[in-house]
Write an enzyme that holds these catalytic residues in place. Structure first.
Site, PDB file in Angstrom:
ATOM      1  N   GLN A 165       2.873   9.763   1.633  1.00  0.00           N
ATOM      2  CA  GLN A 165       4.295   9.277   1.428  1.00  0.00           C
ATOM      3  C   GLN A 165       5.101   9.599   0.288  1.00  0.00           C
ATOM      4  OE1 GLN A 165       2.391   5.259   2.153  1.00  0.00           O
ATOM      5  NE2 GLN A 165       4.414   5.010   3.197  1.00  0.00           N
TER       6      GLN A 165
ATOM      7  N   CYS B 120       6.004  -0.505   7.024  1.00  0.00           N
ATOM      8  CA  CYS B 120       5.703   0.827   6.331  1.00  0.00           C
ATOM      9  C   CYS B 120       6.713   1.073   5.512  1.00  0.00           C
ATOM     10  CB  CYS B 120       5.139   1.988   7.206  1.00  0.00           C
ATOM     11  SG  CYS B 120       4.712   3.450   6.545  1.00  0.00           S
ATOM     12  N   LEU B 121       6.553   1.414   4.240  1.00  0.00           N
ATOM     13  CA  LEU B 121       7.605   1.894   3.213  1.00  0.00           C
ATOM     14  C   LEU B 121       8.106   3.110   3.722  1.00  0.00           C
ATOM     15  CD1 LEU B 121       5.920   1.070  -0.111  1.00  0.00           C
ATOM     16  CD2 LEU B 121       7.896  -0.112   1.068  1.00  0.00           C
TER      17      LEU B 121
ATOM     18  N   GLY C  96       0.641  -1.115   0.021  1.00  0.00           N
ATOM     19  CA  GLY C  96       0.047   0.010   0.080  1.00  0.00           C
ATOM     20  C   GLY C  96       0.722   1.160  -0.004  1.00  0.00           C
TER      21      GLY C  96
ATOM     22  N   HIS D  27      -2.616   7.102   7.295  1.00  0.00           N
ATOM     23  CA  HIS D  27      -1.558   8.128   6.563  1.00  0.00           C
ATOM     24  C   HIS D  27      -2.187   9.230   6.167  1.00  0.00           C
ATOM     25  CE1 HIS D  27       2.160   6.061   6.238  1.00  0.00           C
ATOM     26  NE2 HIS D  27       1.821   4.656   5.733  1.00  0.00           N
TER      27      HIS D  27
ATOM     28  N   HIS E 206      -4.440   0.839   7.683  1.00  0.00           N
ATOM     29  CA  HIS E 206      -3.064   1.399   7.791  1.00  0.00           C
ATOM     30  C   HIS E 206      -2.865   2.669   6.749  1.00  0.00           C
ATOM     31  CE1 HIS E 206       1.765   0.864   7.785  1.00  0.00           C
ATOM     32  NE2 HIS E 206       1.391   1.647   6.825  1.00  0.00           N
ATOM     33  N   GLU E 207      -3.445   2.286   5.493  1.00  0.00           N
ATOM     34  CA  GLU E 207      -3.285   3.592   4.551  1.00  0.00           C
ATOM     35  C   GLU E 207      -4.044   4.957   5.066  1.00  0.00           C
ATOM     36  OE1 GLU E 207      -0.894   3.423   2.766  1.00  0.00           O
ATOM     37  OE2 GLU E 207      -0.193   1.283   2.879  1.00  0.00           O
TER      38      GLU E 207
HETATM   39 NI    NI Z   1       2.757   3.002   5.789  1.00  0.00          NI
END
Ligand code: NI
Length: 153
Positions: A51, A89-90, A46, A135, A131-132
């Site tokens: 991000q 998480c990226l 995701g 963000h 999670h997304e």
């Molecule tokens: Ni993330």
């Protein structure tokens, strides 16, 4: 298409509430394509627009069953049942932790054509959605995680 730079934890934009998309344009569609390419290249499941340094309510995700694009997503229902699972998480590379999430949710959003779409994900897919969407409201999983640990890559 183009690969975008992924912003890491510590950047102020990751703590901000992202702006709703007012008009879906050619630019929005290119952004969705670039976000998907960036997510797949990074082997993530995701990616949310903050991000990649864009404070807009746009998400791409894929749990292995195909790309899902969300514009201005809203969680309209949450199951009382919760589930604990591991997240990374990226924007927080190398770290993993256990996070409690709703087992099932219902989400309304717009697709790239401006049509309202409704998803009712469960389990791992519901976890990615939550999670997304976090963000978009300036929250990282590390705020919620237990047993946060670093894994050498
Ligand atoms: Ni993330």
């Amino acid at each position: 298409m183009a690969l975008l730079k992924i912003i890491k934890a510590g950047a102020p934009i990751l703590k901000e509430t992202a702006q709703p998309v007012q008009h879906i344009t050619k630019h929005t569609k290119k952004l969705l394509d670039d976000m998907a390419e960036t997510m797949y290249a990074a082997e993530g499941v995701g990616l949310a627009a903050p991000q990649i340094d864009i404070s807009e309510q746009i998400i791409v995700l894929d749990d292995g069953n195909g790309i899902i694009e969300l514009i201005n997503p809203i969680i309209v229902e949450e199951s009382p049942e919760m589930e604990t699972g591991t997240e990374g998480c990226l924007s927080v590379p190398g770290y993993y932790g256990s996070v409690i999430r709703h087992k099932k949710i219902k989400v309304k959003a717009l697709n790239r054509h401006g049509k309202t779409v409704v998803y009712e994900p469960e389990g791992f897919l519901a976890r990615i959605f939550q999670h997304e969407i976090d963000h978009l409201y300036g929250h990282l999983f590390i705020e919620k995680a237990d047993n946060l640990r670093r894994v050498e890559e």
